[in-house]
Design a protein around this motif. Structure first.
Motif, PDB file in Angstrom:
ATOM      1  N   PHE A  27      40.829  51.537  48.195  1.00  0.00           N
ATOM      2  CA  PHE A  27      41.572  50.828  47.083  1.00  0.00           C
ATOM      3  C   PHE A  27      41.925  51.812  45.814  1.00  0.00           C
ATOM      4  O   PHE A  27      42.919  51.506  45.405  1.00  0.00           O
ATOM      5  CB  PHE A  27      40.027  50.063  46.563  1.00  0.00           C
ATOM      6  N   ASN A 191      39.576  41.344  49.349  1.00  0.00           N
ATOM      7  CA  ASN A 191      40.571  42.363  48.940  1.00  0.00           C
ATOM      8  C   ASN A 191      41.895  41.843  49.012  1.00  0.00           C
ATOM      9  O   ASN A 191      42.270  40.917  49.619  1.00  0.00           O
ATOM     10  CB  ASN A 191      40.483  43.373  50.224  1.00  0.00           C
ATOM     11  N   TRP A 192      42.779  42.599  48.140  1.00  0.00           N
ATOM     12  CA  TRP A 192      44.142  42.158  47.995  1.00  0.00           C
ATOM     13  C   TRP A 192      45.028  42.082  49.520  1.00  0.00           C
ATOM     14  O   TRP A 192      45.620  41.238  49.563  1.00  0.00           O
ATOM     15  CB  TRP A 192      45.212  42.992  47.164  1.00  0.00           C
ATOM     16  N   PRO A 284      45.311  43.364  42.569  1.00  0.00           N
ATOM     17  CA  PRO A 284      43.927  43.974  42.970  1.00  0.00           C
ATOM     18  C   PRO A 284      43.388  44.149  41.441  1.00  0.00           C
ATOM     19  O   PRO A 284      43.746  44.674  40.602  1.00  0.00           O
ATOM     20  CB  PRO A 284      44.436  45.301  43.793  1.00  0.00           C
ATOM     21  N   THR A 290      40.384  39.728  43.669  1.00  0.00           N
ATOM     22  CA  THR A 290      41.864  39.929  43.433  1.00  0.00           C
ATOM     23  C   THR A 290      42.256  38.811  42.439  1.00  0.00           C
ATOM     24  O   THR A 290      41.425  37.749  42.611  1.00  0.00           O
ATOM     25  CB  THR A 290      42.707  39.480  44.992  1.00  0.00           C
TER      26      THR A 290
END
Length: 360
Positions: A27, A191-192, A284, A290
């Protein structure tokens, strides 16, 4: 980084390693390896119609957090750092109309293109001013009324956007007006990249989106890959209702196109409907959080709430339920990678290949 390798042959390939969605290290590294090198939505020019107009922009707030400013200098737009070169004060906190940019901290002044003009109490300073005292110019791209910026672009913006621009060149985008009352933000526990890959395949439509599936012809739903950085999913309607009135010059002429779903790496979606455009920006926030911004531009108000672009909020919430469940699932000790449907998951495979390339 071998864990991120994705075979170029989709029939042989396995999906990217699950650590992409679960690793804090990924990330953090993606910030510079992916997002700083690509193009990001910076707004639209409806706020910059007059000379002297200024629009502060936070590039991917909560992640890149890069403060920029777009100015109208003699009817020409310019994008630059919004940080004073003296002590780092943010120059413009809000949209405004001015003749010059003046820092409210110690009075340093810049012209509307970012060039240093003056500074009180600096007569004794040697070798001053220099180029370092000007505001840093930022790579900037205009497509009709839509504005984009990049901190350190790996390629010119045209490489990312040209295929989309050509496909919808017949649309009068200057007539698309921002409708902030229809804008909406969604906070999602995933998560994006998981959100993006869900968007990139219509495989799930019959199983997740009953209303959308009632409109779209799944047998005629296909993905076109535009190498290297974008792709298109064509939403073909089961009937001729609520479809685009396509000109003969369009490569899709004669088809019942209900929606164009364009994706531009890494995190931008441009969803064109007969009523207008919904731009979705995937921001993000953390490894498993997100923000998704829906930015709405209306072309034909009377067509809203119809067809494939009718109830976007319902479709979004259905997607949220799925991707939040997947985010929990990929953390299982018993899951690492999966395989691709050769006919339905070309977009996800394309995305994973790009992730592997940039992370490598």
């Amino acid at each position: 980084m071998s864990a991120f390798n994705v075979d170029s042959n989709i029939a042989r390939a396995s999906t990217i390693d699950k650590s992409v969605y679960t690793s804090p290290e990924f990330f953090i590294s993606a910030k510079e390896k992916i997002f700083a090198k690509t193009w990001q939505y910076a707004g639209h020019n409806e706020q910059l119609q007059k000379t002297g107009d200024c629009m502060p922009v936070a590039l991917l707030p909560g992640y890149l957090d890069e403060p920029l400013i777009v100015t109208n200098a003699n009817n020409s737009l310019h994008c630059m750092s919004n940080v004073c070169t003296h002590r780092g004060k943010i120059l413009a906190e809000h949209a405004c109309n001015v003749n010059q940019l003046r820092c409210r901290y110690h009075g340093r002044v810049f012209d509307m293109k970012g060039k240093f003009k003056s500074m009180p109490e600096f007569k004794e300073v040697e070798n001053f001013p220099s180029e370092a005292d000007n505001l840093t110019r930022v790579s900037f791209f205009e497509w009709s009324k839509f504005l984009f910026a990049s901190i350190n672009p790996i390629k010119p913006a045209e490489v990312f956007f040209n295929d989309m621009m050509q496909r919808v060149a017949w649309m009068p985008l200057h007539e698309f007006m921002h409708a902030p009352q229809h804008d909406k933000d969604y906070l999602i526990n995933c998560n994006w990249a998981l959100y993006c890959e869900n968007y990139l395949e219509g495989f799930h439509v019959p199983f997740v989106h009953a209303c959308l599936n009632a409109v779209l012809d799944f047998s005629d739903y296909n993905t076109e890959l535009f190498f290297p950085y974008s792709n298109l999913q064509l939403g073909v309607s089961k009937t001729s209702e609520n479809c685009f009135d396509l000109p003969a010059t369009s490569p899709d002429y004669g088809r019942n196109i209900a929606a164009y779903y364009f994706w531009v790496f890494p995190n931008m979606m441009f969803n064109f409907y007969p009523w207008g455009l919904s731009i979705n920006i995937i921001q993000p926030l953390s490894v498993d959080k997100t923000k998704v911004r829906f930015i709405t531009f209306i072309w034909r108000e009377e067509l809203r709430n119809t067809g494939a672009g009718g109830d976007l909020d319902k479709v979004e919430k259905e997607d949220e339920e799925i991707v939040e469940s997947v985010q929990k699932g990929v953390q299982s000790r018993f899951y690492n990678k999966g395989r691709y449907s050769v006919t339905r998951e070309q977009g996800t495979h394309h995305f994973h290949r790009l992730l592997a390339e940039f992370l490598g």
